[in-house]
Design a protein around this motif. Structure first.
Motif, PDB file in Angstrom:
ATOM      1  N   THR A 279      40.095  39.848  28.099  1.00 11.10           N
ATOM      2  CA  THR A 279      41.369  40.017  28.787  1.00 11.10           C
ATOM      3  C   THR A 279      41.955  41.386  28.472  1.00 11.10           C
ATOM      4  N   LEU A 280      42.408  42.072  29.519  1.00 11.29           N
ATOM      5  CA  LEU A 280      43.053  43.372  29.383  1.00 11.29           C
ATOM      6  C   LEU A 280      44.231  43.414  30.340  1.00 11.29           C
ATOM      7  N   ASN A 281      45.422  43.705  29.803  1.00 13.41           N
ATOM      8  CA  ASN A 281      46.633  43.770  30.630  1.00 13.41           C
ATOM      9  C   ASN A 281      46.809  42.521  31.494  1.00 13.41           C
ATOM     10  N   ARG A 282      46.590  41.368  30.897  1.00 11.45           N
ATOM     11  CA  ARG A 282      46.774  40.078  31.553  1.00 11.45           C
ATOM     12  C   ARG A 282      45.835  39.869  32.736  1.00 11.45           C
ATOM     13  N   THR A 283      44.755  40.613  32.735  1.00 11.38           N
ATOM     14  CA  THR A 283      43.705  40.422  33.739  1.00 11.38           C
ATOM     15  C   THR A 283      42.409  40.079  33.022  1.00 11.38           C
ATOM     16  N   ARG A 284      41.700  39.100  33.543  1.00  6.79           N
ATOM     17  CA  ARG A 284      40.436  38.662  32.939  1.00  6.79           C
ATOM     18  C   ARG A 284      39.294  39.432  33.588  1.00  6.79           C
ATOM     19  N   TYR A 285      38.455  40.056  32.752  1.00  6.47           N
ATOM     20  CA  TYR A 285      37.305  40.808  33.221  1.00  6.47           C
ATOM     21  C   TYR A 285      36.033  40.116  32.735  1.00  6.47           C
ATOM     22  N   CYS A 286      35.071  39.955  33.633  1.00  3.32           N
ATOM     23  CA  CYS A 286      33.790  39.348  33.267  1.00  3.32           C
ATOM     24  C   CYS A 286      32.648  40.219  33.762  1.00  3.32           C
ATOM     25  N   LYS A 287      31.721  40.458  32.880  1.00  3.79           N
ATOM     26  CA  LYS A 287      30.542  41.282  33.185  1.00  3.79           C
ATOM     27  C   LYS A 287      29.314  40.382  33.276  1.00  3.79           C
ATOM     28  N   PRO A 288      28.747  40.204  34.471  1.00  3.87           N
ATOM     29  CA  PRO A 288      27.520  39.411  34.602  1.00  3.87           C
ATOM     30  C   PRO A 288      26.321  40.190  34.067  1.00  3.87           C
ATOM     31  N   MET A 289      25.373  39.483  33.460  1.00  4.36           N
ATOM     32  CA  MET A 289      24.156  40.092  32.941  1.00  4.36           C
ATOM     33  C   MET A 289      22.963  39.212  33.276  1.00  4.36           C
ATOM     34  N   CYS A 290      21.803  39.840  33.422  1.00  6.33           N
ATOM     35  CA  CYS A 290      20.574  39.103  33.743  1.00  6.33           C
ATOM     36  C   CYS A 290      19.547  39.239  32.623  1.00  6.33           C
TER      37      CYS A 290
END
Length: 236
Positions: free
Chosen positions: A114-125
């Motif tokens: 979470t950064l600045n009340r925004t959720r960030y998700c990084k997909p990986m394979c």
């Protein structure tokens, strides 16, 4: 020697029972669990598990069928409990709470924070798999107030951020979006997991400005399910 192996086996089973009884708040049970994970007993426990992992299938076949089933159940339940424990606080009930948890891609994983009340998700394979769509310009997906608490995604609606499909080449995304082997290999190596999470933190810091909440870092693999009750975690 036999007595030592017996003690190790007893400690191993005791540790499993502690993991399987998270609601055991009775004083005696709490003391037993605490003693199991003391420095010396923890060393005995891990050594016992290492010995077990080094046993050949031929040696394991000497166990009776009933004992094999019992041991498998204990090991599986303990592993499930450990995975649940590791992700419960970081992956559930994090801000923004209006965002559903994204689907974890099979044959890959997700790193979220979470950064600045925004959720960030990084997909990986995983190695040997690649993304269904090009992701070089999409290092992450996000969900927050500015997105209407819906995930940005290349798919139509919902919370599917990526698919990992079998491929001899990994060309759809940047190198940091691929595991050297499997997501589970990283999940089982804390130092590797820490490095991977740090890489994502660095990537975000270069592009965004604001305070990153390290307490909300979440790392999950789609190779296996995480049986957490009342959660919104899901695997594709």
């Amino acid at each position: 020697m036999a007595a030592a192996h017996t003690l190790q086996a007893q400690l191993t089973l005791a540790a499993f029972f502690c993991l399987l009884l998270p609601g055991a708040y009775l004083e005696e049970e709490a003391d037993n669990c605490q003693n199991v994970f003391s420095a010396d007993n923890y060393l005995n426990l891990t050594n016992s598990l290492k010995l077990f992992n080094n046993c050949s299938q031929q040696a394991m076949q000497r166990l009776e069928a009933g004992k094999l089933s019992e041991l498998y159940k204990l090991l599986q339940n303990a592993a499930d409990s450990l995975r649940s424990l590791r992700v419960r606080e970081a992956c559930q009930h994090v801000n923004p709470k209006n965002c559903s948890f994204p689907i974890i891609p099979a044959n890959g994983g997700l790193v979220c924070l979470t950064l600045n009340r925004t959720r960030y998700c990084k997909p990986m394979c995983n190695k040997g798999y690649d993304f269904q769509f090009l992701r070089r310009s999409r290092p992450y997906e996000r969900c927050g107030e500015e997105t209407g608490f819906k995930w940005t995604t290349q798919y139509i609606g919902g919370n599917r951020l990526a698919n990992c499909q079998e491929s001899a080449l990994a060309v759809a995304a940047n190198a940091s979006h691929y595991f050297d082997k499997r997501c589970l290999d990283v999940a089982q190596d804390y130092s590797e997991e820490t490095l991977m999470i740090s890489a994502f933190l660095t990537e975000l810091k270069k592009e965004l400005h604001g305070k990153i909440n390290n307490k909300t870092v979440c790392f999950l693999c789609g190779d296996t399910s995480f049986p957490i009750s009342n959660s919104r975690l899901s695997v594709s």
